[in-house]
Design an enzyme around this catalytic site. Structure first.
Site: not given
Ligand SMILES: Cc1cc2nc3c(=O)[nH]c(=O)nc-3n(C[C@H](O)[C@H](O)[C@H](O)COP(=O)(O)OP(=O)(O)OC[C@H]3O[C@@H](n4cnc5c(N)ncnc54)[C@H](O)[C@@H]3O)c2cc1C
Ligand code: SF4
Lengths: 137, 542
Positions: B441
């Site tokens: 996270h």
């Molecule tokens: C194995 C695992 C299990 C988890 N289990 C849970 C759970 O059960 N419950 C929960 O609440 N959380 C869980 N989490 C955490 C949760 O999934 C993340 O906190 C959340 O998805 C983060 O959201 P975000 O939008 O910040 O980033 P992300 O969901 O990571 O999305 C970011 C996206 O942006 C893209 N990106 C980045 N930079 C660029 C760029 N320059 N150009 C184009 N695209 C780009 C990436 O490729 C990615 O697809 C888990 C995480 C992992 C790794």
């Protein structure tokens, strides 16, 4: 031969040192492990790749130093004893050598369908079940 | 439409109302909300698009295809911690466990008091949570498919007097295939790739996959678009270019990539907070050799929890892993490793998550924007709490009949009973003696606040420095949450979408008004001219 090819050939010979063949498990396949490791390292960070290659060199150097022969030519018993020595060392850096090398090697082997099935994870059955159970919103 | 790089005939140049970088927990909800409000939306996603048929129960393959850098992303510092992040349509939600928890009240209070975020009220958040929970089919894990592993742990924790229960999850008709972290093969898990993104696309959004956003275009202090570059998924070579001009830019690349992009674009840096305040919820794990078959990973990997120690910042949550992943966590090689792996059907597992007190982390610019460096130092208190969490898990496993418990602590890799627990309990750990830690996270690296000197974004998620640039991902969360963050990230993103919508509406209203004024002026001009012509007796005066 490129640097990558050099290390991949070495890795191929290292597989039986890290994964020992035990009764009841499918035979270890160094070709499959090497192919997986190649892809895993390629998809990963340059830093991990470098660390991995450095660990291969360190393993060989340590084996030459402590056992007087190449790690790739150790008989299975000695290979196992050498790996055990590294893992149980009080010096964390020594334990890190097989730990890092083991990442793609173990992952590759236990990623195989036949190995997973032998461990009770019936991936064929699950795939069939999942295919038949599409969840629609 | 979801566009793959190989289907493009050439470079892409286009316009949209909104361009969103990243399609994960933050980007997905913004895309859906704004597309459904009638705005033209473009999403840029670096990863590829996969459907449920591509998820094949092989964890090793999933790591190389669905995770950034094949899951090899780590923090530098003591100890080294693996922080895996998704890189695919749906972002990390495509590979997460599906747990959906609301922000704890005391954490929201801290946001109000320490970060001046009083306008994010509990009532408003509860409305957003409720709407999201309904949309994502969130409900408690079904005990029928919760898995022997998770049930066993919960039962024996209960017998020891430790409270817990079944976790709320965003899964519909989950059959407990046990591979949530490697792509749900039935489509049960309502991750962003099967929920928000398809709905956004149905409402007209375009998603460009395999494209990395590299430059945020800023003119006169306003964000006006994004430039990116496609990558050929087969060769890894950079190919076509993408340029999207837009009224609003939303950055949703996650808590590691988002600050890196800002640093490489040299924008929003004046508060000095970009990349700082990283928290990750460090996780410990235990494996337990049980007398009977546990049958992992069948069953929901994360179906139960024990929150008895949440006030101390310790959450225990279920985790099961397939053989390929368990194999890399065992601290042995050779014969010992092979023999332990042969016992896989008898091995149970559980995880712990620490809400940080005295650890510190940051993301700094790396050799390229793609590869920032992440530093993290585990604090003494947090190290002690990690140890305590491992002791608690071991205690519960022994109560459940475990023959041995394997831990990630040097000198205590294998515990055989209560005496070993006591020995571990007395030991003062060094940071280097705990290995194989992971964290799932990352958050806080572009924190939200009411003061532009100490925060990167306002409570609306718009950056203080660049107008019309919004950040909607885990990086805006100002503190460690103490619970899994996806639902809160989605709620904050959906909330921000409301402000963006207002902005676009008022901009189009402004445009409309400006257009009307212009037309009025033109009419007046031509009337004036015709009057002037009439007075001077020129042509057309009759
Ligand atoms: C194995 C695992 C299990 C988890 N289990 C849970 C759970 O059960 N419950 C929960 O609440 N959380 C869980 N989490 C955490 C949760 O999934 C993340 O906190 C959340 O998805 C983060 O959201 P975000 O939008 O910040 O980033 P992300 O969901 O990571 O999305 C970011 C996206 O942006 C893209 N990106 C980045 N930079 C660029 C760029 N320059 N150009 C184009 N695209 C780009 C990436 O490729 C990615 O697809 C888990 C995480 C992992 C790794
Ligand atoms: S347990 Fe299986 S069916 Fe349920 S959400 Fe996870 S992967 Fe999908």
């Amino acid at each position: 031969m490129t640097m990558r090819e050099y290390f991949m050939r070495r890795l191929h010979r290292l597989v039986p040192v890290l994964i020992e063949q035990v009764e009841g498990m499918p035979p270890v396949d160094p070709d499959q492990v090497t192919a997986f490791a190649r892809e895993f390292l390629q998809a990963g960070t340059p830093a991990f790749r470098l660390l991995f290659y450095a660990m291969m060199l360190a393993l060989q150097a340590l084996c030459l130093l402590t056992r007087g022969r190449s790690v790739y030519s150790l008989p299975p018993e000695d290979g196992d004893a050498f790996v055990r020595y590294l893992y149980s060392s009080r010096i964390a850096a020594l334990g890190a050598i097989p730990t890092v090398l083991g990442i793609p090697i173990f992952m590759a082997h236990y990623n195989r369908d036949d190995v997973q099935v032998r461990l009770g994870f019936d991936v064929h059955g699950m795939r069939g079940e999942a295919a038949a159970r599409e969840v629609k919103r | 439409m979801i566009v793959k790089p190989e289907s493009l005939p050439g470079d892409v140049r286009r316009e949209a109302d909104v361009v969103i970088i990243g399609s994960g927990a933050g980007g997905g909800p913004v895309a859906k909300e704004l597309a459904e409000s009638g705005h033209s939306v473009v999403v840029i996603e670096e990863g590829e698009h996969f459907s449920r048929q591509d998820f094949d129960f092989r964890a090793g393959d999933a790591l190389t295809r669905l995770y950034r850098d094949a899951g090899q992303t780590v923090t530098l510092g003591l100890p080294v911690i693996v922080v895996p992040q998704g890189k695919t349509v749906g972002g990390t939600t495509t590979v997460n466990s599906g747990t959906c928890l609301r922000i704890p009240r005391h954490v929201l209070k801290r946001w109000h008091l320490e970060h001046g975020l009083k306008d994010i009220s509990e009532d408003e958040l509860n409305l957003l949570y409720a709407a999201l929970e309904e949309y994502l089919f969130v409900k408690r894990a079904d005990p029928e498919v919760a898995g022997v592993n998770n049930l066993l742990f919960l039962e024996h924790a209960g017998r020891l007097g430790y409270g817990g229960g079944f976790l709320p999850r965003n899964a519909k008709d989950c059959e407990g295939f046990g591979v949530c972290a490697y792509g749900c093969p039935s489509g049960a898990k309502q991750s962003v790739n099967v929920s928000f993104i398809p709905d956004a696309v149905a409402a007209g959004a375009d998603v460009y996959t395999g494209c990395r956003a590299e430059r945020i275009l800023v003119r006169g202090g306003r964000a006006v678009g994004v430039c990116g570059r496609f990558t050929d998924p087969r060769t890894g070579k950079r190919t076509r270019r993408l340029e999207v001009r837009a009224s609003v830019v939303v950055l949703a690349g996650g808590a590691v990539q988002t600050p890196s992009l800002l640093m490489h674009n040299r924008i929003c840096l004046s508060s000095g907070q970009v990349g700082k305040n990283l928290s990750i919820h460090p996780c410990g794990a235990t494996l337990a050799l049980m007398p009977e078959v546990v049958g992992n990973p069948k069953g929901i990997p994360q179906s139960t929890y024990v929150d008895e120690f949440a006030p101390e910042g310790i959450m225990l949550e279920g985790v099961t892993v397939p053989p390929a992943v368990m194999a890399i966590t065992l601290p042995w090689g050779g014969r010992r490793h092979a023999e332990t792996m042969r016992d896989y059907p008898f091995i149970a597992s559980y995880g712990s998550m620490i809400s940080e007190h005295d650890s510190a982390g940051k993301v700094v610019a790396g050799p390229s924007a793609r590869q920032p460096l992440t530093f993290y130092w585990l604090g003494r208190e947090d190290l002690d709490r990690l140890k305590r969490s491992i002791l608690l898990m071991a205690e519960i496993w022994f109560a459940a009949g475990a023959r041995r418990v394997y831990t990630p602590i040097d000198g205590f890799k294998e515990l055989s009973g209560i005496r070993d627990l006591k020995r571990l309990s007395r030991a003062r750990l060094k940071r280097a003696s705990i290995y194989g830690l992971s964290a799932y996270h990352p958050m806080g690296t572009c924190r939200m606040g009411s003061d532009p000197h100490t925060s990167v974004v306002k409570s609306t998620c718009e950056t203080w420095e660049v107008e019309n640039l919004f950040i909607c991902d885990a990086s805006v969360l100002p503190t460690s949450l103490g619970v899994n963050p996806q639902l809160t990230i989605m709620a904050m993103a959906a909330r921000a979408a409301g402000f963006i919508d207002e902005k676009l509406e008022s901009a189009s209203l402004r445009e409309e008004t400006a257009g009307r004024l212009e037309r009025m002026r033109a009419r007046l001009r031509s009337e004036k001219e015709s009057v002037a012509r009439r007075l001077s007796g020129g042509p057309g005066s009759g």
